[in-house]
Design a protein around this motif. Structure first.
Motif, PDB file in Angstrom:
ATOM      1  N   PRO A  53       0.823  -1.218   0.000  1.00 55.94           N
ATOM      2  CA  PRO A  53       0.000   0.000   0.000  1.00 55.94           C
ATOM      3  C   PRO A  53       0.857   1.268   0.000  1.00 55.94           C
ATOM      4  CG  PRO A  53       0.069  -0.925   2.193  1.00 55.94           C
ATOM      5  CD  PRO A  53       0.794  -1.904   1.299  1.00 55.94           C
ATOM      6  N   SER A  54       0.234   2.387  -0.337  1.00 52.88           N
ATOM      7  CA  SER A  54       0.897   3.695  -0.333  1.00 52.88           C
ATOM      8  C   SER A  54       0.059   4.667   0.478  1.00 52.88           C
ATOM      9  CB  SER A  54       1.069   4.230  -1.761  1.00 52.88           C
ATOM     10  OG  SER A  54       1.873   3.376  -2.530  1.00 52.88           O
ATOM     11  N   PHE A 101      -0.730  10.860  -7.659  1.00 51.52           N
ATOM     12  CA  PHE A 101      -0.201   9.723  -6.905  1.00 51.52           C
ATOM     13  C   PHE A 101      -0.759   8.404  -7.437  1.00 51.52           C
ATOM     14  CE2 PHE A 101      -4.030  11.224  -4.792  1.00 51.52           C
ATOM     15  CZ  PHE A 101      -4.790  10.066  -4.707  1.00 51.52           C
ATOM     16  N   ALA A 102      -1.863   8.448  -8.196  1.00 54.67           N
ATOM     17  CA  ALA A 102      -2.502   7.230  -8.695  1.00 54.67           C
ATOM     18  C   ALA A 102      -1.871   6.795 -10.016  1.00 54.67           C
ATOM     19  CB  ALA A 102      -4.000   7.450  -8.865  1.00 54.67           C
ATOM     20  N   LEU A 162      -5.114   6.196   1.731  1.00 51.43           N
ATOM     21  CA  LEU A 162      -4.338   4.963   1.691  1.00 51.43           C
ATOM     22  C   LEU A 162      -4.693   4.227   0.404  1.00 51.43           C
ATOM     23  CD1 LEU A 162      -2.455   2.869   3.078  1.00 51.43           C
ATOM     24  CD2 LEU A 162      -4.519   1.844   4.043  1.00 51.43           C
ATOM     25  N   SER A 163      -3.706   4.052  -0.477  1.00 54.60           N
ATOM     26  CA  SER A 163      -3.923   3.314  -1.721  1.00 54.60           C
ATOM     27  C   SER A 163      -3.695   1.829  -1.464  1.00 54.60           C
ATOM     28  CB  SER A 163      -2.972   3.802  -2.819  1.00 54.60           C
ATOM     29  OG  SER A 163      -3.293   5.104  -3.230  1.00 54.60           O
ATOM     30  N   SER A 175       3.553  10.071   0.563  1.00 48.41           N
ATOM     31  CA  SER A 175       3.705  11.376  -0.060  1.00 48.41           C
ATOM     32  C   SER A 175       2.686  12.328   0.524  1.00 48.41           C
ATOM     33  CB  SER A 175       3.506  11.265  -1.576  1.00 48.41           C
ATOM     34  OG  SER A 175       3.601  12.534  -2.170  1.00 48.41           O
ATOM     35  N   THR A 176       3.138  13.497   0.954  1.00 49.36           N
ATOM     36  CA  THR A 176       2.215  14.508   1.449  1.00 49.36           C
ATOM     37  C   THR A 176       2.415  15.776   0.655  1.00 49.36           C
ATOM     38  OG1 THR A 176       3.654  15.519   3.098  1.00 49.36           O
ATOM     39  CG2 THR A 176       2.449  13.549   3.754  1.00 49.36           C
ATOM     40  N   SER A 177       1.354  16.528   0.500  1.00 49.65           N
ATOM     41  CA  SER A 177       1.400  17.757  -0.281  1.00 49.65           C
ATOM     42  C   SER A 177       0.466  18.775   0.325  1.00 49.65           C
ATOM     43  CB  SER A 177       0.993  17.461  -1.733  1.00 49.65           C
ATOM     44  OG  SER A 177       0.883  18.650  -2.445  1.00 49.65           O
TER      45      SER A 177
END
Length: 741
Positions: free
Chosen positions: A187-188, A300-301, A199-200, A738-740
């Motif tokens: 997961p990511s 991110f996808a 959460l991917s 990853s945060t933005s």
């Protein structure tokens, strides 16, 4: 870890046993071997200090410094081992298993049942390299199901640098020898200010050796759930993919002011590539999205190969032939800009109030290029043919206005052009080394002009227009070679003269493919310096310059070019504007052109630098300059680029532009590295992008953490701040955080 501990054997195969001492107990029916025991049986090799075989019970016992190699390459080391004579069941104590995939399993004990299940008690899973692994998975029980090709972990904990960082009830991975298997992927974790935390969770469906599907569910706290899917299939002669993603946004107002404020948003991408014959290929890359910002907002996808340009292509190539046919459509990501004098986002006074850049993008249906080199030589020289067919449709005129002058990048309507170029050249070398190359060419274009925007008054009213351009020329070179102790140098004066009539129909025809006008040392000796077929260089022109190369025996070398161009007679095509006036500040608009120069130096030891520049013909002021350098010194490596563009008042660019982009990587110790990059706007004294990070890479672990800021997206949003964490465990997978903001 396939066939770990023991595996399937052919019991009819003979067994070879070597040992220092061999004994047989007739009463107990036990064979004992000791002293450097080696057993070879059906591709198995067993080494131990002592081995006993109980023939009555069908059991084999081994003790001391056991090393057992299995047919699939696994190496088992243990203190004691017990096996059934059919190798279907067994027990091992204090074991270590190394696989050909460089994974390692250790455990206090292990058992094998029914020739399928291997169970390890109090075990650990890791990779092994030339140095100790920095991570491992410890578990109370590890079960390898050989039939399912799956490894199960019970109560596992993930350890980094000897410390546990996470414990879960259980999880499963595929056998490291398996390349494809259904199951959850790593997961990511993501965070972005407008979509929140998420959460991917990807799942791979191994449906067939030739095709598979990956579906990913990404619930996000602010916008709902993003669902994406990626299908891949291999067919005879090629492959294709289908990717899609979509979301019903819960708070679309967070995207107000951008093109992403729709409630429901989706994207679809498909690619394909097929070999029709050994010389012909065909394929496509097509993307459709509800809006131009979707890919950026949810970057991110995984949306496959989604991009702004969609194309369908057919290509073929042989020794002397090359064919390339493409159909293009464009869905741009640039935001609309209401400033009608901004050339980078053009509008014109007669454009609609709700100016939409997307409507200005053409559909190209198609563009075809064909090149053919004739053989044998014609009149002792090379004869070549180049053809181009272009047809496109644009629904809205692409224009901007500056100083009350309208400029047009594209005109509403359908335009078709058929162009041909026939060229010939031959080279002669005289006794003293002078090189003479006479050449000739003939360009012709036939335009079919559909309905055009009435506001573009300069365009001809003719429905069909023919334009031709014949030319003859001569190129002269005189390379002078001078050797010295340690190398040699070559000084080469070059001169060209090209005679042709004036260019016809300047400004009366669309200009779609000759808008990019870059005059530098690389184009100095081009017969025609326009980038496409929609413009032809006309008049009598001379190009002259000098090239220099310095070569050292150790491998280092330097090269340089300096020269200029002169319009001798006829109308200067670069001084006569078309409907866009792409040549106004090209450096070729005056009879004596700007001077161009380039320089390149390579030390052959990790450092190199290349520069190119254009200087004003009257005062030698810099009009354009680029510098690219890279170097490595010990643990430090870096790349630096600098670009300068002088103001272009005729195009509405009143200020000089200067920018520097650099990146560096410092290897700190062992596999640790510090890296960073910077993009800086010198004129505006503004940091456009910056990044700083720390990374670790070895054969078993990849770790990177970085912080970045991005101000390049001009959509009214605050500076985007991105925190990124990537953890890659070989054989387990990668995890991205990853945060933005």
């Amino acid at each position: 870890m396939s066939d770990s501990l023991v595996g399937k054997v052919d019991s009819t195969q003979p067994m070879l046993l070597e040992a220092t001492d061999l004994r047989y107990d007739f009463d107990k029916d036990i064979i004992s071997a000791s002293g450097s025991v080696e057993i070879y049986f059906d591709d198995y090799t067993l080494r131990a200090d002592r081995v006993e075989y109980d023939r009555k019970d069908g059991r084999l016992f081994a003790y001391g410094h056991i090393r057992m190699t299995e047919p699939d390459g696994n190496l088992i080391q243990a203190e004691s081992l017990e096996l059934s004579d059919d190798f279907a069941n067994g027990f091992i104590k204090a074991l270590e298993i190394d696989t050909p995939q460089f994974t390692r399993l250790t455990a206090e004990s292990g058992t094998r049942e029914n020739n399928n299940l291997t169970t390890l008690e109090n075990g650990a899973y890791s990779v092994y390299t030339q140095k100790p692994a920095l991570w491992r998975i410890k578990a109370a029980k590890i079960v390898h199901n050989e039939q399912e090709q799956t490894i199960y972990f019970r109560r596992p904990s993930l350890e980094f640098f000897g410390s546990s960082i996470a414990t879960v009830p259980s999880f499963t991975i595929a056998d490291p020898s398996v390349k494809r298997k259904s199951g959850f992927l790593t997961p990511s974790f993501i965070y972005r200010s407008r979509i929140g935390y998420g959460l991917s969770i990807p799942y791979y469906w191994d449906l067939n050796p030739h095709y598979g599907l990956t579906t990913t569910l990404t619930p996000v706290s602010e916008q709902g759930a993003l669902l994406s899917a990626n299908w891949r299939q291999n067919l005879e002669g090629g492959n294709y993919t289908l990717s899609m993603g979509g979301i019903r946004q819960a708070q679309q107002e967070k995207f107000s002011g951008s093109s992403g404020e729709e409630l429901g948003r989706f994207i679809v991408n498909t690619t394909g590539s097929f070999d029709l014959t050994d010389r012909w290929q065909a394929g496509w890359n097509l993307t459709l999205a509800t809006d131009r910002a979707f890919r950026e907002d949810y970057s991110f996808a995984d949306f496959g190969s989604a991009q702004e340009t969609s194309e369908i292509y057919l290509s073929g190539q042989s020794e002397r032939n090359r064919f390339q046919g493409n159909i293009y459509a464009f869905q741009i990501s640039q935001e609309d800009n209401e400033n009608s004098t901004e050339p980078t986002n053009p509008t014109a006074p007669f454009s609609p109030v709700d100016d939409d850049l997307q409507k200005k993008q053409p559909v190209v249906h198609p563009v075809i290029d064909h090149t053919y080199f004739f053989a044998p030589p014609i009149w002792g020289g090379e004869l070549a043919y180049t053809g181009n067919f272009t047809s496109l449709t644009r629904s809205e005129t692409d224009a901007f206005s500056y100083n009350d002058v309208n400029r047009f990048r594209g005109v509403e309507g359908t335009f078709t052009r058929l162009s041909t170029d026939l060229s010939w050249r031959r080279t002669f070398i005289d006794p003293i080394g002078q090189v003479f190359t006479p050449f000739a060419y003939a360009n012709s274009s036939l335009y079919f002009l559909g309905s055009a925007d009435d506001d573009v008054e300069a365009l001809t009213d003719d429905a069909v227009v023919f334009r031709g351009m014949p030319a003859i020329g001569l190129e002269y070179k005189y390379p002078i070679l001078a050797g010295f102790d340690g190398g040699h140098q070559i000084i080469e004066p070059i001169a060209q003269i090209i005679a042709r009539p004036n260019e016809a129909h300047i400004g009366e025809l669309p200009n779609e493919d000759a808008q990019s006008m870059v005059y530098d040392a690389s184009t100095l000796f081009e017969w025609d310096k326009f980038s496409g077929f929609d413009r032809d260089e006309g008049g009598v022109r001379a190009n002259f310059g000098i090239q220099y190369r310095l070569q050292f025996d150790q491998g280092a070398f330097a090269s340089a070019t300096f020269g200029s161009s002169y319009q001798i007679a006829g109308r200067n095509s670069y001084a006569t504007p078309d409907i866009l006036d792409a040549t106004g500040d090209s450096g070729l608009e005056t009879d004596l052109s700007d001077y161009v120069a380039s320089f390149y130096f390579d030390t052959n030891a990790g450092a190199r630098i290349g520069t190119t520049a254009r200087f004003d013909e009257s005062d030698f002021s810099v009009q354009r300059a680029e510098v690219n350098a890279s170097a490595r010194y010990g643990p430090l490596s870096g790349v630096l680029s600098y670009a300068y563009l002088a103001a272009r008042p005729d195009a509405g660019i009143d200020e000089d532009r200067q920018e520097v982009v650099g990146s560096a990587n410092l290897n700190i110790v062992d596999d640790w590295r510090l890296f960073g990059s910077l993009r800086y706007d010198i004129e505006n004294e503004d940091v456009v992008q910056n990044l700083l990070g720390l990374g670790y890479d070895d054969e078993g672990l990849s770790l990177a953490v970085s912080y970045a800021e991005d101000r390049s997206r001009d959509d009214g949003e605050p500076v985007e701040q991105i925190f990124y964490l990537r953890v890659g465990l070989r054989t387990i997978g990668d995890t991205d955080i990853s945060t933005s903001d």
